[in-house]
Design a protein around this motif. Structure first.
Motif, mmCIF file in Angstrom:
data_model
loop_
_atom_site.group_PDB
_atom_site.id
_atom_site.type_symbol
_atom_site.label_atom_id
_atom_site.label_comp_id
_atom_site.label_asym_id
_atom_site.label_seq_id
_atom_site.Cartn_x
_atom_site.Cartn_y
_atom_site.Cartn_z
ATOM 1 N N PRO A 84 0.907 -1.154 -0.094
ATOM 2 C CA PRO A 84 0.000 0.045 0.024
ATOM 3 C C PRO A 84 0.937 1.224 -0.123
ATOM 4 C CG PRO A 84 -0.530 -1.556 1.840
ATOM 5 C CD PRO A 84 0.835 -2.228 1.013
ATOM 6 N N ASP A 85 0.211 2.465 -0.467
ATOM 7 C CA ASP A 85 0.992 3.383 -0.708
ATOM 8 C C ASP A 85 0.402 4.377 0.494
ATOM 9 O OD1 ASP A 85 2.433 5.870 -1.298
ATOM 10 O OD2 ASP A 85 2.312 5.524 -3.507
ATOM 11 N N LEU A 86 1.050 4.473 1.668
ATOM 12 C CA LEU A 86 0.944 5.356 2.584
ATOM 13 C C LEU A 86 0.573 6.798 2.262
ATOM 14 C CD1 LEU A 86 2.283 3.497 5.584
ATOM 15 C CD2 LEU A 86 -0.052 3.071 4.530
ATOM 16 N N LEU A 87 1.878 7.225 1.670
ATOM 17 C CA LEU A 87 1.915 8.718 1.291
ATOM 18 C C LEU A 87 0.843 8.980 0.417
ATOM 19 C CD1 LEU A 87 5.868 9.078 0.418
ATOM 20 C CD2 LEU A 87 4.634 9.720 2.508
ATOM 21 N N ALA A 88 0.389 8.251 -0.592
ATOM 22 C CA ALA A 88 -0.658 8.523 -1.455
ATOM 23 C C ALA A 88 -1.802 8.775 -0.783
ATOM 24 C CB ALA A 88 -0.893 7.465 -2.776
ATOM 25 N N GLN A 89 -1.969 7.862 0.226
ATOM 26 C CA GLN A 89 -3.434 7.614 1.006
ATOM 27 C C GLN A 89 -3.536 9.168 2.005
ATOM 28 O OE1 GLN A 89 -3.237 4.441 3.611
ATOM 29 N NE2 GLN A 89 -3.694 2.944 1.970
ATOM 30 N N THR A 90 -2.341 9.483 2.488
ATOM 31 C CA THR A 90 -2.066 10.714 3.253
ATOM 32 C C THR A 90 -2.568 12.019 2.244
ATOM 33 O OG1 THR A 90 -0.672 9.746 4.719
ATOM 34 C CG2 THR A 90 -0.682 12.086 4.569
ATOM 35 N N GLU A 91 -2.042 12.048 0.883
ATOM 36 C CA GLU A 91 -2.270 12.887 0.071
ATOM 37 C C GLU A 91 -3.786 13.262 -0.253
ATOM 38 O OE1 GLU A 91 -0.208 15.357 -1.013
ATOM 39 O OE2 GLU A 91 1.513 14.581 0.171
ATOM 40 N N VAL A 92 -4.401 11.843 -0.388
ATOM 41 C CA VAL A 92 -5.727 12.115 -0.789
ATOM 42 C C VAL A 92 -6.643 12.539 0.346
ATOM 43 C CG1 VAL A 92 -7.894 10.555 -1.173
ATOM 44 C CG2 VAL A 92 -5.694 10.066 -2.279
ATOM 45 N N LEU A 93 -6.093 12.249 1.832
ATOM 46 C CA LEU A 93 -7.063 12.444 2.873
ATOM 47 C C LEU A 93 -6.668 14.123 2.907
ATOM 48 C CD1 LEU A 93 -8.613 11.982 5.258
ATOM 49 C CD2 LEU A 93 -6.697 11.425 6.550
ATOM 50 N N GLY B 73 -14.258 18.141 1.911
ATOM 51 C CA GLY B 73 -15.236 17.335 1.599
ATOM 52 C C GLY B 73 -15.229 16.339 2.846
ATOM 53 N N ASP B 74 -14.301 16.046 3.636
ATOM 54 C CA ASP B 74 -14.042 15.107 4.938
ATOM 55 C C ASP B 74 -13.818 15.842 6.013
ATOM 56 O OD1 ASP B 74 -14.423 13.206 2.793
ATOM 57 O OD2 ASP B 74 -12.689 12.016 3.211
ATOM 58 N N GLU B 75 -14.199 15.125 7.127
ATOM 59 C CA GLU B 75 -13.818 15.610 8.399
ATOM 60 C C GLU B 75 -13.270 14.401 9.202
ATOM 61 O OE1 GLU B 75 -17.444 16.881 10.268
ATOM 62 O OE2 GLU B 75 -17.804 18.527 9.142
ATOM 63 N N MET B 76 -12.235 14.952 9.982
ATOM 64 C CA MET B 76 -11.783 13.770 10.953
ATOM 65 C C MET B 76 -11.835 14.097 12.536
ATOM 66 S SD MET B 76 -7.917 13.724 9.448
ATOM 67 C CE MET B 76 -7.350 12.432 10.264
ATOM 68 N N PRO B 77 -12.326 12.947 13.021
ATOM 69 C CA PRO B 77 -12.453 12.942 14.458
ATOM 70 C C PRO B 77 -11.482 13.253 15.211
ATOM 71 C CG PRO B 77 -12.479 10.947 13.967
ATOM 72 C CD PRO B 77 -12.445 11.509 12.695
ATOM 73 N N CYS B 78 -11.604 13.803 16.517
ATOM 74 C CA CYS B 78 -10.499 14.189 17.508
ATOM 75 C C CYS B 78 -10.212 12.842 17.906
ATOM 76 C CB CYS B 78 -11.079 14.974 18.404
ATOM 77 S SG CYS B 78 -9.759 15.736 19.652
ATOM 78 N N ASP B 79 -8.553 12.651 17.902
ATOM 79 C CA ASP B 79 -8.089 11.678 18.339
ATOM 80 C C ASP B 79 -8.157 11.401 19.900
ATOM 81 O OD1 ASP B 79 -7.622 10.589 15.803
ATOM 82 O OD2 ASP B 79 -5.528 11.252 15.714
ATOM 83 N N LEU B 80 -8.422 12.652 20.794
ATOM 84 C CA LEU B 80 -8.125 12.662 22.067
ATOM 85 C C LEU B 80 -9.615 12.324 22.995
ATOM 86 C CD1 LEU B 80 -5.585 15.536 22.592
ATOM 87 C CD2 LEU B 80 -5.201 13.238 22.420
ATOM 88 N N CYS B 81 -10.577 13.214 22.249
ATOM 89 C CA CYS B 81 -11.867 13.083 22.856
ATOM 90 C C CYS B 81 -12.711 12.437 22.073
ATOM 91 C CB CYS B 81 -12.396 14.256 22.922
ATOM 92 S SG CYS B 81 -12.612 15.709 21.591
ATOM 93 N N GLY B 82 -12.849 12.277 20.742
ATOM 94 C CA GLY B 82 -13.175 11.527 19.913
ATOM 95 C C GLY B 82 -14.903 12.004 19.502
ATOM 96 N N ASP B 83 -15.090 13.196 20.232
ATOM 97 C CA ASP B 83 -16.516 13.939 20.160
ATOM 98 C C ASP B 83 -16.373 14.856 19.151
ATOM 99 O OD1 ASP B 83 -17.487 12.120 21.988
ATOM 100 O OD2 ASP B 83 -16.920 13.681 23.636
ATOM 101 N N ASP B 84 -15.529 15.841 18.957
ATOM 102 C CA ASP B 84 -15.641 16.995 18.040
ATOM 103 C C ASP B 84 -14.770 16.601 16.770
ATOM 104 O OD1 ASP B 84 -17.073 18.366 19.947
ATOM 105 O OD2 ASP B 84 -15.496 19.183 20.896
#
Length: 552
Positions: free
Chosen positions: A86-95, A103-114
């Motif tokens: 797998p190409d992790l760099l390409a995955q990161t660039e897509v994200l 277009g996308d939202e990432m959840p908070c890795d600490l609280c997981g809510d916001d």
């Protein structure tokens, strides 16, 4: 979701790391081929197996595909497409691309809510705005580098660490050097027991150094290829310039050839007209001659017949000698001119060389009687080395096609003399010798080279145009042209000569048969034996009283 458009050339060369070079869409599960080109899984599955590889003596059923980017045949792992890295760099660039476009939202890795707004580069954690503030207030993490997700530098990792396929809760933090595989802690204890197990971070540092060394080794090859490409590009540009020059030369050559052919065609038509006039005049003259002979003979026959029919005996006796003499005269005339009629054909020979026309060799000749310009020749000193300011001449000999000398009855030859350097013309005098030759005289006015063109019937003779060298004017002699100093000075002892000879008895000059005498007449100033020559100047050995000899 907003669409992002990338140039196709950037996609094809992997400059755009977020899009597949095959379908030009954002990567979906990107995998790296052995040729180091990345394609999405959907495009990889659409590729058909290309061939089966042979290893040693056995035929191994191992698939290979043709990379759609570089057209290279690449071998797939034993597990096929699913085992490609797998190409992790390409995955990161897509994200990152999706985050920039909203277009996308990432959840908070600490609280997981916001919603995640920023990312700590040290902790590799995505945080919401509240957790980010708390992260900065803690003494242990207050100095970490926290950046907005939209401002993350290229190569930043947003993907979670890959988990073990057998133990999903365990990260692949170990590397088995014996098996060259990533491993979790559980697999290291069970499957890789006794193997050389090291932390991924330690191995990555060594691998990074090896990759850096490989890049350094690629430097000379990259430079050589760049130089070769530059050379090929220069060769291509030179090829274009050469092709453009060749095109211009072809156009100039063909245009000149067309003009020469057109001029040659005009000449050929003129030759036909001139030959037709010549033959027509000959036929008219022959017809008039025959008509006159016919009239004379008819008159004599009519007179004789009348004399026989109605003439008295006395008249017959008186005129018999006159009539018979006239009839004999008419019957004894040369009948060759009557029996041999003038040729009534004009022949054109298409394959016969016609000489040069405007510098081009042309073909096609009208067979003509009389003088043939190609057989005419020029000869004499005037076509070789000449002297400035001196009248010189050369002879033009007119020949027929059979190389017989014949007097030219047409227009006189055309002679053009030009100085090559200045372009000035030199007048020429043409004298007809009435024996098939012309004497052409001219006086060159300046040194250098001159071009002499001689044309008959509009065509150059053999060797025309001629190139002749002109020497500068002769330096005049300040002495006299004499046989000896003793004779020319009246027997004076102190009269010297430029030849340097001496006589016994106290005479300083030269005398017949004595030592140093040239044996022929010579100039007293320089000793030259040629009367028409440059003066070499008074020799150093000759005293000033040489002028006494000059005066004498």
């Amino acid at each position: 979701m907003a669409q992002v458009h990338c140039p196709p050339e950037d996609v094809a060369t992997n400059k755009c790391r977020c899009r597949c070079p095959q379908c030009h869409d954002l990567f979906s599960d990107p995998r790296v081929l052995p040729c180091l080109h990345t394609l999405c899984m959907r495009c990889l599955r659409s590729l058909e197996p290309f061939s089966t590889l042979e290893r040693g003596q056995k035929l191994v059923a191992q698939e290979s595909v043709l990379c759609p980017v570089c057209d290279s045949e690449v071998t797939l792992p034993p597990g096929g497409i699913r085992d490609l890295t797998p190409d992790l760099l390409a995955q990161t660039e897509v994200l990152l691309e999706r985050l920039r476009c909203g277009g996308d939202e990432m959840p908070c890795d600490l609280c997981g809510d916001d919603k995640g707004e920023k990312r700590c580069q040290d902790c590799r954690a995505t945080m919401c705005e509240f957790c980010c503030l708390a992260h900065r207030r803690q003494r242990r993490t207050c100095g970490h580098s926290v950046l907005p997700l939209q401002d993350l530098p290229p190569g930043s990792s947003l993907s979670p660490a890959p988990a073990c396929a057998l133990h999903p809760l365990e990260e692949l933090l170990l590397f088995c050097a014996s098996c060259t595989l990533l491993s979790c802690r559980d697999c290291a204890l069970v499957l890789h027991s006794g193997h050389d197990i090291r932390a991924v971070s330690d191995v990555a540092a060594r691998h990074r150094a090896q990759l850096q060394g490989s890049l350094v080794q690629c430097g000379p090859q990259l430079q050589a290829l760049d130089t070769a490409l530059h050379t090929v590009q220069e060769a291509g540009e030179e090829l274009k310039r050469s092709a453009d020059l060749a095109r211009k030369e072809v156009v100039a050559f063909t245009d000149g050839y067309i003009r020469a052919i057109q001029e040659h065609r005009v000449r050929l038509l003129q030759d036909i007209e001139e030959e037709m006039r010549h033959k027509d005049q000959a036929l008219c003259l022959q017809r008039a001659r025959i008509q006159q002979q016919l009239t004379d003979l008819g008159t004599a026959i009519a007179f004789t017949q009348g004399l026989l029919d109605h003439g008295p005996d006395l008249h017959i006796v008186r005129t018999k000698a006159l009539v018979i003499g006239r009839l004999k005269e008419l019957n004894s005339r040369d009948r060759s001119q009557v029996d041999q009629a003038e040729s009534n054909k004009i022949v054109f020979s298409a394959k016969e060389e016609a000489g040069l026309c405007q510098g081009y060799q042309v073909y096609g000749m009208v067979q003509r009687g009389g003088i043939d310009p190609r057989r005419c020749q020029g000869s004499g000193q005037g076509l070789r080395l000449v002297q400035q300011g001196q009248l010189t001449n050369f002879t033009l000999t007119c020949n027929t096609k059979s190389r017989d000398q014949q007097e030219h009855k047409g227009a006189p030859p055309k002679v053009t003399i030009l100085h090559k350097e200045s372009g000035r013309s030199v007048p020429a005098s043409i004298q007809d010798n009435q024996d098939g030759t012309y004497q052409i005289s001219y006086t060159p006015t300046e040194p250098g080279q001159i071009s002499i063109s001689v044309c008959i019937k509009g065509r150059h003779i053999q060797g025309s145009p001629f190139t002749v060298s002109v020497r500068g004017s002769l330096r005049p002699h300040c002495g006299i042209y004499h046989c000896c100093t003793f004779c020319s000075s009246g027997g004076q002892k102190d009269a010297r000569c430029g030849c340097g000879a001496t006589m016994p008895g106290g005479f300083q000059g030269c005398g017949h048969g004595h030592k140093g005498h040239p044996g022929k007449s010579h100039w007293s100033c320089c000793g030259s034996t040629s009367e028409t020559s440059d003066c070499g100047g008074v020799k150093d050995s000759a005293p000033r009283n040489l002028l006494r000899t000059v005066a004498l």
